[in-house]
Design a protein around this motif. Structure first.
Motif, PDB file in Angstrom:
ATOM      1  N   UNK B  65      35.655  20.071  35.856  1.00 24.83           N
ATOM      2  CA  UNK B  65      35.963  21.339  35.182  1.00 24.83           C
ATOM      3  C   UNK B  65      35.410  22.511  35.998  1.00 24.83           C
ATOM      4  N   UNK B  66      34.198  22.352  36.526  1.00 28.78           N
ATOM      5  CA  UNK B  66      33.598  23.429  37.321  1.00 28.78           C
ATOM      6  C   UNK B  66      34.305  23.579  38.672  1.00 28.78           C
ATOM      7  N   UNK B  67      34.732  22.456  39.241  1.00 29.18           N
ATOM      8  CA  UNK B  67      35.461  22.538  40.515  1.00 29.18           C
ATOM      9  C   UNK B  67      36.747  23.351  40.327  1.00 29.18           C
ATOM     10  N   UNK B  68      37.420  23.141  39.209  1.00 29.04           N
ATOM     11  CA  UNK B  68      38.641  23.921  38.963  1.00 29.04           C
ATOM     12  C   UNK B  68      38.312  25.382  38.652  1.00 29.04           C
ATOM     13  N   UNK B  69      37.179  25.609  38.026  1.00 30.28           N
ATOM     14  CA  UNK B  69      36.764  27.007  37.814  1.00 30.28           C
ATOM     15  C   UNK B  69      36.596  27.713  39.164  1.00 30.28           C
ATOM     16  N   UNK B  70      35.985  27.025  40.129  1.00 30.30           N
ATOM     17  CA  UNK B  70      35.823  27.608  41.469  1.00 30.30           C
ATOM     18  C   UNK B  70      37.186  27.884  42.115  1.00 30.30           C
ATOM     19  N   UNK B  71      38.102  26.956  41.922  1.00 28.94           N
ATOM     20  CA  UNK B  71      39.446  27.115  42.496  1.00 28.94           C
ATOM     21  C   UNK B  71      40.145  28.322  41.878  1.00 28.94           C
ATOM     22  N   UNK B  72      39.975  28.481  40.580  1.00 32.16           N
ATOM     23  CA  UNK B  72      40.578  29.637  39.900  1.00 32.16           C
ATOM     24  C   UNK B  72      39.991  30.928  40.468  1.00 32.16           C
ATOM     25  N   UNK B  73      38.682  30.949  40.650  1.00 30.96           N
ATOM     26  CA  UNK B  73      38.043  32.164  41.152  1.00 30.96           C
ATOM     27  C   UNK B  73      38.486  32.499  42.579  1.00 30.96           C
ATOM     28  N   UNK B  74      38.598  31.481  43.405  1.00 25.71           N
ATOM     29  CA  UNK B  74      38.984  31.733  44.805  1.00 25.71           C
ATOM     30  C   UNK B  74      40.419  32.261  44.896  1.00 25.71           C
ATOM     31  N   UNK B  75      41.321  31.660  44.133  1.00 25.50           N
ATOM     32  CA  UNK B  75      42.688  32.182  44.042  1.00 25.50           C
ATOM     33  C   UNK B  75      43.643  31.761  45.146  1.00 25.50           C
ATOM     34  N   UNK B  76      43.211  30.883  46.061  1.00 24.87           N
ATOM     35  CA  UNK B  76      44.131  30.429  47.109  1.00 24.87           C
ATOM     36  C   UNK B  76      45.338  29.709  46.511  1.00 24.87           C
ATOM     37  N   UNK B  77      45.142  29.084  45.353  1.00 27.34           N
ATOM     38  CA  UNK B  77      46.228  28.327  44.716  1.00 27.34           C
ATOM     39  C   UNK B  77      47.393  29.223  44.312  1.00 27.34           C
ATOM     40  N   UNK B  78      47.177  30.532  44.263  1.00 25.67           N
ATOM     41  CA  UNK B  78      48.265  31.445  43.901  1.00 25.67           C
ATOM     42  C   UNK B  78      49.309  31.550  45.024  1.00 25.67           C
ATOM     43  N   UNK B  79      48.927  31.097  46.218  1.00 25.18           N
ATOM     44  CA  UNK B  79      49.856  31.068  47.362  1.00 25.18           C
ATOM     45  C   UNK B  79      50.531  32.430  47.573  1.00 25.18           C
ATOM     46  N   UNK B  80      49.732  33.456  47.659  1.00 26.65           N
ATOM     47  CA  UNK B  80      50.274  34.809  47.824  1.00 26.65           C
ATOM     48  C   UNK B  80      50.885  34.965  49.221  1.00 26.65           C
ATOM     49  N   UNK B  81      52.120  35.388  49.266  1.00 27.60           N
ATOM     50  CA  UNK B  81      52.795  35.691  50.536  1.00 27.60           C
ATOM     51  C   UNK B  81      53.430  37.065  50.395  1.00 27.60           C
ATOM     52  N   UNK B  82      53.121  37.949  51.327  1.00 25.94           N
ATOM     53  CA  UNK B  82      53.642  39.313  51.276  1.00 25.94           C
ATOM     54  C   UNK B  82      54.391  39.612  52.564  1.00 25.94           C
ATOM     55  N   UNK B  83      55.627  40.095  52.407  1.00 27.00           N
ATOM     56  CA  UNK B  83      56.395  40.563  53.561  1.00 27.00           C
ATOM     57  C   UNK B  83      56.767  42.018  53.369  1.00 27.00           C
ATOM     58  N   UNK B  84      56.325  42.853  54.276  1.00 23.44           N
ATOM     59  CA  UNK B  84      56.843  44.224  54.289  1.00 23.44           C
ATOM     60  C   UNK B  84      58.276  44.201  54.830  1.00 23.44           C
ATOM     61  N   UNK B  85      59.022  45.257  54.570  1.00 23.92           N
ATOM     62  CA  UNK B  85      60.413  45.260  55.054  1.00 23.92           C
ATOM     63  C   UNK B  85      60.467  45.059  56.571  1.00 23.92           C
ATOM     64  N   UNK B  86      61.500  44.338  57.019  1.00 23.78           N
ATOM     65  CA  UNK B  86      61.669  44.079  58.448  1.00 23.78           C
ATOM     66  C   UNK B  86      63.161  44.142  58.776  1.00 23.78           C
TER      67      UNK B  86
END
Lengths: 481, 481
Positions: B65-86
């Motif tokens: 449960x605590x390991x997943x709390x750490x994962x939630x806090x870090x946020x890498x699992x959100x897989x954020x990808x941003x592309x500005x116009x090209x």
């Protein structure tokens, strides 16, 4: 079909080396470009999509092949995670190293409407080959000749890198397509097409003794919401823009806006006037095949005769081969509860859209809450709403559960090939949570494997401490570029 | 059941804030630890797994449960990808920003054999809550009382953070379980259990009008290969180690080694001698329920009477409630081709393993090539083979297609909670390509969404250029920690 699958399966070892894969994809792009004139001519003869559109689509296809080659070279898609032993964990962690390996032979079901970009050398094939998976493509019957030409070109590219030509198989015919998804050596499938066809194949994939992932892009209504303030601000621009989007490619896009929520009142009337003018001035066009034309004509007729449905510009049959664009209107209240008007919430392929006129936000919200899943959802906002005043953020949050891509002040037709792209959405838009366009499409054809206490000497190079391949990875918790 | 699902659905908004989610998970761990004595006693009364094992399992559950709390806090699992116009891309790329959003209510089907770690507060629940998804748990009938206690504890933790207690629902009974996976407001399911039960629910999930992802961990044989050189080097240690692994927890682990390929000849004979001695000295134990005991006794009997099958230590019924451990041997050639001995390639739950004696590498390879998918595959190598001499790397490559975790010189029982863990494998080990243990288990409950040309003012904070939440992301192609 069996021969093609076995040949593909036998070729998988030749794709194991990532440098070979990326070189293969680049050669494929180069050879397709080299054969451009011939391919576009062949495509136009079978699809009537015209050389301008087809030349652009081929360029997109080659761009996509090269984009996946870059992804293969970078290697982030391998999702390397390395944990050294940690006795402080509960339970203690041994040496664990995880990355992703190819699933095996992928069955690709081509679409009719993109004879290059969603067909033999399209996104499913490019991403599968990039993942290290050979493909067997079920050719779409609307462009069998082009499919053979493109497959032959891909095989020539393979041979340049000593990859057996069986790495790209091609089969024709309904029966072959049905059997392909059941073949024991097929490990996954990608599909772009109708809800009916896609669901049948999805069901077959799930019913196998060993079920396989089926990534199908089926149908989408692609709702568009136009706020009162947006309509007041630029009714004419929105009406004209909508006409352009819904008639683009004779309405044969999976992201065609098929339902538009426009306000009642003067601003909404102005919007409809512009839409009427622009659609009236749009030429009739040829659909991809006669079955589609028949379905379009029948689908329009069935919708147009529903109570309270009007047709300011009647869509329908044009000359023998063409159809003319048009649109229907309906009071949004008719869609707010279950009933015969639910037909208007189903995709109708071709140059038609339905404009539902809403009285207030809650009526618009009631319609949105009843929609099935979509590839896209769009909102048109006024400048003030876009700047954060009013319901802009709320509307974005309301549209997010409905679709895989949410657009502001734009039109959903046009799907960029980009790392951040997501071309997928809740069922029936997609049968999985995956995308068929963009960098993350490669994830569909991989599965993770972890090695526990494997000695360094036996580990794949991707998983060694010293990182000889320079891969992005998570190393003892820390993300490394 | 319907009430539980609706309450869970209504609670989903309360999980939207990641800081609330991680705090909730940490409180859950704390409250479970606080109630340790009471919970372990209740668990032992229903499962007979003993206070030592159960105390350890509860600690693992809280660590998770605590390991997943750490994962939630870090946020890498959100897989954020941003592309500005090209505009140089083909076609041009608009502003695109992608991340992942929770799927919705998750149905969790608990396992019998881990009343804490794979039950109400186990990995499926922890990862689903971490992803922002409320859960409705189908309690396992072998520990209904404990299930109620744990659910109540989780709800107390939720209330500490103003999350409605409906965020964790609990239902009992076969019918409720069957109906749960069909409920329109259930968006995904996680399952740990038998092939028969899991497949039935998988089929129901796939047959829904709107199919949902079904992540099921079903059955696994967990093959172990012992090379001739490894046996020659340390036959006794391997034999003793195998006895410990196959009898651990009375053989009631999904990763119990169920098929062992050991060489014929003197070294293999020594290995079997050690195994015989160690298993003979292992006490009988209580299985989780009488159905399992009956299945075990019947399964052993059916296997033992196959031709050429011997039982150096006969597994079987002990006293009224217990079973005694044992193992069977068979010439590997009997498993190299389809036949009645295929029964030995099916999991038999409980303290039994099958040792197949092989004459040479090709015979061992023939058996491996016939195996269904597994959670784990293990190889025991000599020191020289582990250092890269001989067939070590080749064997690792041969085992990789068979399993989700490949071990060298170890035993598969024991599944660490770690970012690099993969607890899943080809069907029937898992019904998807996902893991049910380890950091990436969170991926099962998310789907990507891309925003196109959304104004900065309306974007979720996760997707803004300035990265106010400090998330790892891919920004215009570049990976940022």
């Amino acid at each position: 079909m069996d021969t093609a699958v076995r040949a593909a399966h036998a070729a998988r070892g030749a794709l194991a080396d990532r440098t070979v894969r990326s070189a293969f994809l680049r050669s494929a792009a180069e050879l397709l470009e080299g054969a451009k004139d011939h391919l576009v001519e062949a495509a136009d003869a079978e699809t009537a999509l015209g050389p301008v559109r087809l030349t652009g689509e081929l360029a997109r296809t080659c761009y996509q092949l090269r984009a996946f080659a870059d992804i293969v070279d970078e290697g982030a898609f391998l999702d390397v995670v390395i944990n050294h032993p940690d006795d402080t964990a509960t339970p203690p962690i041994p040496d664990l190293r995880r990355y992703k390996v190819p699933l095996g032979v992928v069955a690709v079901y081509s679409a009719s409407n993109f004879p290059f970009a969603f067909s033999v050398a399209g996104g499913d094939t490019a991403s599968a080959l990039a993942a290290g998976c050979p493909v067997v493509v079920k050719a779409h019957p609307d462009h069998p000749g082009l499919s053979e030409l493109v497959a032959a070109t891909l095989r020539r590219a393979a041979e340049q890198h000593d990859i057996p030509k069986g790495v790209v198989g091609l089969v024709h015919g309904f029966e072959a397509g049905v059997e392909l998804v059941k073949h024991p050596l097929v490990s996954a499938a990608g599909f772009t097409g109708s809800v009916r066809g896609g669901r049948a194949l999805f069901d077959a994939a799930a019913a196998r003794p060993v079920p396989i992932p089926f990534h199908g892009e089926l149908g989408s209504l692609n709702p568009v919401v136009i706020t009162e303030a947006a309509a007041a601000e630029r009714a004419e621009a929105i009406g004209t823009g909508l006409a352009g989007s819904m008639t683009l490619g004779v309405g044969q896009f999976c992201v065609k806006p098929g339902l538009v929520l426009a306000p009642t009142g003067a601003a909404g009337d102005r919007l409809l006037k512009s839409l009427t003018d622009a659609v009236s001035n749009t030429d009739a066009g040829v659909l991809l095949d006669h079955r589609m034309r028949d379905n379009f004509v029948a689908g329009v007729a069935e919708r147009a005769e529903l109570p309270d449905v009007d047709a300011p510009v009647t869509p329908g049959a044009g000359s023998e081969h063409t159809v003319s664009p048009g649109f229907l209107t309906v009071p949004a209240g008719r869609l707010a509860a279950e009933g015969e008007h639910d037909l208007l919430l189903e995709e109708c392929f071709g140059p038609i859209t339905v404009v539902a006129r809403y009285e207030d936000d809650s009526e618009a919200g009631a319609v949105l809450s009843r929609l099935p899943g979509n590839l896209t959802a769009t909102v048109h906002l006024s400048a003030e709403e876009a700047a954060g005043e009013g319901r802009g953020a709320e509307l974005l949050a309301e549209l997010t559960p409905l679709a895989g891509r949410v657009l502001v002040n734009g039109w959903p037709t046009g799907v960029a090939v980009a790392p951040a792209q997501h071309h997928g959405g809740p069922y029936p838009a997609t049968t999985s949570t995956s995308t068929s366009v963009g960098g993350t499409a490669i994830e569909r054809w991989l599965r993770p494997v972890a090695y526990q206490n494997a000695p360094e000497a036996l580990l794949p190079a991707e998983l060694r401490d010293e990182n000889p391949l320079g891969l992005p990875r998570r190393f003892n918790g820390r993300l490394e570029r």
